[in-house]
Write a protein that holds these residues in place. Structure first.
Motif, mmCIF file in Angstrom:
data_model
loop_
_atom_site.group_PDB
_atom_site.id
_atom_site.type_symbol
_atom_site.label_atom_id
_atom_site.label_comp_id
_atom_site.label_asym_id
_atom_site.label_seq_id
_atom_site.Cartn_x
_atom_site.Cartn_y
_atom_site.Cartn_z
ATOM 1 N N PHE A 26 0.836 -1.187 0.000
ATOM 2 C CA PHE A 26 0.000 0.000 0.000
ATOM 3 C C PHE A 26 0.875 1.242 0.000
ATOM 4 N N ILE A 27 0.371 2.277 -0.635
ATOM 5 C CA ILE A 27 1.115 3.522 -0.749
ATOM 6 C C ILE A 27 1.486 4.094 0.618
ATOM 7 N N ASN A 28 0.583 3.978 1.598
ATOM 8 C CA ASN A 28 0.876 4.488 2.947
ATOM 9 C C ASN A 28 2.097 3.784 3.539
ATOM 10 N N ASP A 29 2.201 2.477 3.305
ATOM 11 C CA ASP A 29 3.327 1.705 3.838
ATOM 12 C C ASP A 29 4.640 2.068 3.134
ATOM 13 N N ILE A 30 4.574 2.206 1.809
ATOM 14 C CA ILE A 30 5.776 2.591 1.052
ATOM 15 C C ILE A 30 6.256 3.964 1.518
ATOM 16 N N ALA A 31 5.327 4.899 1.652
ATOM 17 C CA ALA A 31 5.660 6.259 2.083
ATOM 18 C C ALA A 31 6.282 6.254 3.481
ATOM 19 N N ALA A 32 5.693 5.508 4.393
ATOM 20 C CA ALA A 32 6.199 5.465 5.770
ATOM 21 C C ALA A 32 7.584 4.820 5.847
ATOM 22 N N ARG A 33 7.777 3.711 5.154
ATOM 23 C CA ARG A 33 9.073 3.016 5.193
ATOM 24 C C ARG A 33 10.203 3.842 4.607
ATOM 25 N N ASN A 34 9.871 4.733 3.666
ATOM 26 C CA ASN A 34 10.901 5.475 2.947
ATOM 27 C C ASN A 34 10.911 6.962 3.235
ATOM 28 N N ASN A 35 10.099 7.396 4.203
ATOM 29 C CA ASN A 35 10.037 8.806 4.598
ATOM 30 C C ASN A 35 9.738 9.718 3.392
ATOM 31 N N ILE A 36 8.698 9.342 2.639
ATOM 32 C CA ILE A 36 8.268 10.085 1.448
ATOM 33 C C ILE A 36 6.876 10.640 1.729
ATOM 34 N N PRO A 37 6.633 11.914 1.444
ATOM 35 C CA PRO A 37 5.279 12.452 1.625
ATOM 36 C C PRO A 37 4.278 11.666 0.764
ATOM 37 N N LYS A 38 3.196 11.165 1.384
ATOM 38 C CA LYS A 38 2.238 10.307 0.695
ATOM 39 C C LYS A 38 1.619 10.972 -0.531
ATOM 40 N N LYS A 39 1.229 12.211 -0.417
ATOM 41 C CA LYS A 39 0.575 12.894 -1.543
ATOM 42 C C LYS A 39 1.517 12.984 -2.750
ATOM 43 N N PHE A 40 2.800 13.268 -2.489
ATOM 44 C CA PHE A 40 3.797 13.333 -3.554
ATOM 45 C C PHE A 40 4.000 11.939 -4.157
ATOM 46 N N LEU A 41 4.039 10.931 -3.296
ATOM 47 C CA LEU A 41 4.243 9.562 -3.764
ATOM 48 C C LEU A 41 3.064 9.094 -4.626
ATOM 49 N N ASP A 42 1.848 9.538 -4.300
ATOM 50 C CA ASP A 42 0.675 9.220 -5.128
ATOM 51 C C ASP A 42 0.934 9.593 -6.589
ATOM 52 N N THR A 43 1.399 10.807 -6.797
ATOM 53 C CA THR A 43 1.668 11.323 -8.146
ATOM 54 C C THR A 43 2.763 10.520 -8.833
ATOM 55 N N ILE A 44 3.824 10.239 -8.106
ATOM 56 C CA ILE A 44 4.967 9.507 -8.660
ATOM 57 C C ILE A 44 4.558 8.098 -9.095
ATOM 58 N N LEU A 45 3.864 7.383 -8.207
ATOM 59 C CA LEU A 45 3.481 6.012 -8.526
ATOM 60 C C LEU A 45 2.474 5.959 -9.676
ATOM 61 N N LEU A 46 1.613 6.951 -9.765
ATOM 62 C CA LEU A 46 0.670 7.014 -10.881
ATOM 63 C C LEU A 46 1.420 7.164 -12.211
ATOM 64 N N GLU A 47 2.437 8.033 -12.240
ATOM 65 C CA GLU A 47 3.245 8.194 -13.458
ATOM 66 C C GLU A 47 3.938 6.887 -13.836
ATOM 67 N N LEU A 48 4.499 6.202 -12.838
ATOM 68 C CA LEU A 48 5.187 4.942 -13.106
ATOM 69 C C LEU A 48 4.203 3.860 -13.554
ATOM 70 N N ARG A 49 2.988 3.902 -13.036
ATOM 71 C CA ARG A 49 1.952 2.965 -13.490
ATOM 72 C C ARG A 49 1.546 3.283 -14.933
ATOM 73 N N ASN A 50 1.405 4.554 -15.237
ATOM 74 C CA ASN A 50 0.960 4.957 -16.576
ATOM 75 C C ASN A 50 1.941 4.578 -17.685
ATOM 76 N N VAL A 51 3.224 4.446 -17.358
ATOM 77 C CA VAL A 51 4.201 4.027 -18.374
ATOM 78 C C VAL A 51 4.484 2.525 -18.320
ATOM 79 N N GLY A 52 3.764 1.818 -17.464
ATOM 80 C CA GLY A 52 3.868 0.366 -17.435
ATOM 81 C C GLY A 52 4.933 -0.211 -16.538
#
Length: 154
Positions: A26-52
């Motif tokens: 889950f995005i919350n777990d990835i964000a917490a484990r890596n000290n990444i702001p969740k909202k920013f990570l949402d955008t990043i993971l969506l881009e990576l999903r969109n390119v496959g």
């Protein structure tokens, strides 16, 4: 220079590459484990999903996972997806070339020629580095340190 977006994207991919096959996170777990702001990570993971690069699944057992083996994901592709061209200046880019306003002849411009060499060196490393290598040995490519030594001034 690698932006925070690129750095966070790589950290998230390393996190996902360490999961057991078929496992999701889950995005919350990835964000917490890596000290990444969740909202920013949402955008990043969506881009990576969109390119496959990633896949996502909703509901129980859902979350994010790699869409293919880490051995098939190139770090250069990830960085270009999140941060754009690898070239340090636009006139040295292959994919986003833009002539400089102050340059009379791009073909003979020494700055452009030197920065094209820099781009080629960066691409040679990142386009040959897989996520699997990045996870296994901190991203070191055999011979890269000897081929491109880092000085104390770096």
């Amino acid at each position: 220079m690698l932006t925070k977006k690129g750095k966070y994207g790589l950290k998230a991919l390393v996190d996902l590459a360490r999961l057991a096959p078929g496992e999701t996170a889950f995005i919350n777990d990835i964000a917490a484990r890596n000290n990444i702001p969740k909202k920013f990570l949402d955008t990043i993971l969506l881009e990576l999903r969109n390119v496959g690069i990633l896949r996502s699944k909703k509901g129980p057992g859902g979350g994010y996972s790699l869409s293919r083996p880490a051995s098939e994901i190139r770090i250069g592709h990830v960085i270009r997806t999140l941060d754009g061209p690898l070239a340090p200046i636009r006139c040295a880019s292959r994919t986003a070339y833009e002539a400089c306003d102050d340059c009379a002849d791009p073909e003979t411009c020494q700055v452009r020629r030197s920065m094209t060499d820099v781009r080629d060196a960066i691409a040679a490393i990142l386009d040959n580095m897989t996520l699997e290598q990045f996870v296994a040995d901190g991203g070191r490519i055999d011979g890269a340190k000897e081929q491109f030594p880092i000085s104390a001034a770096s």
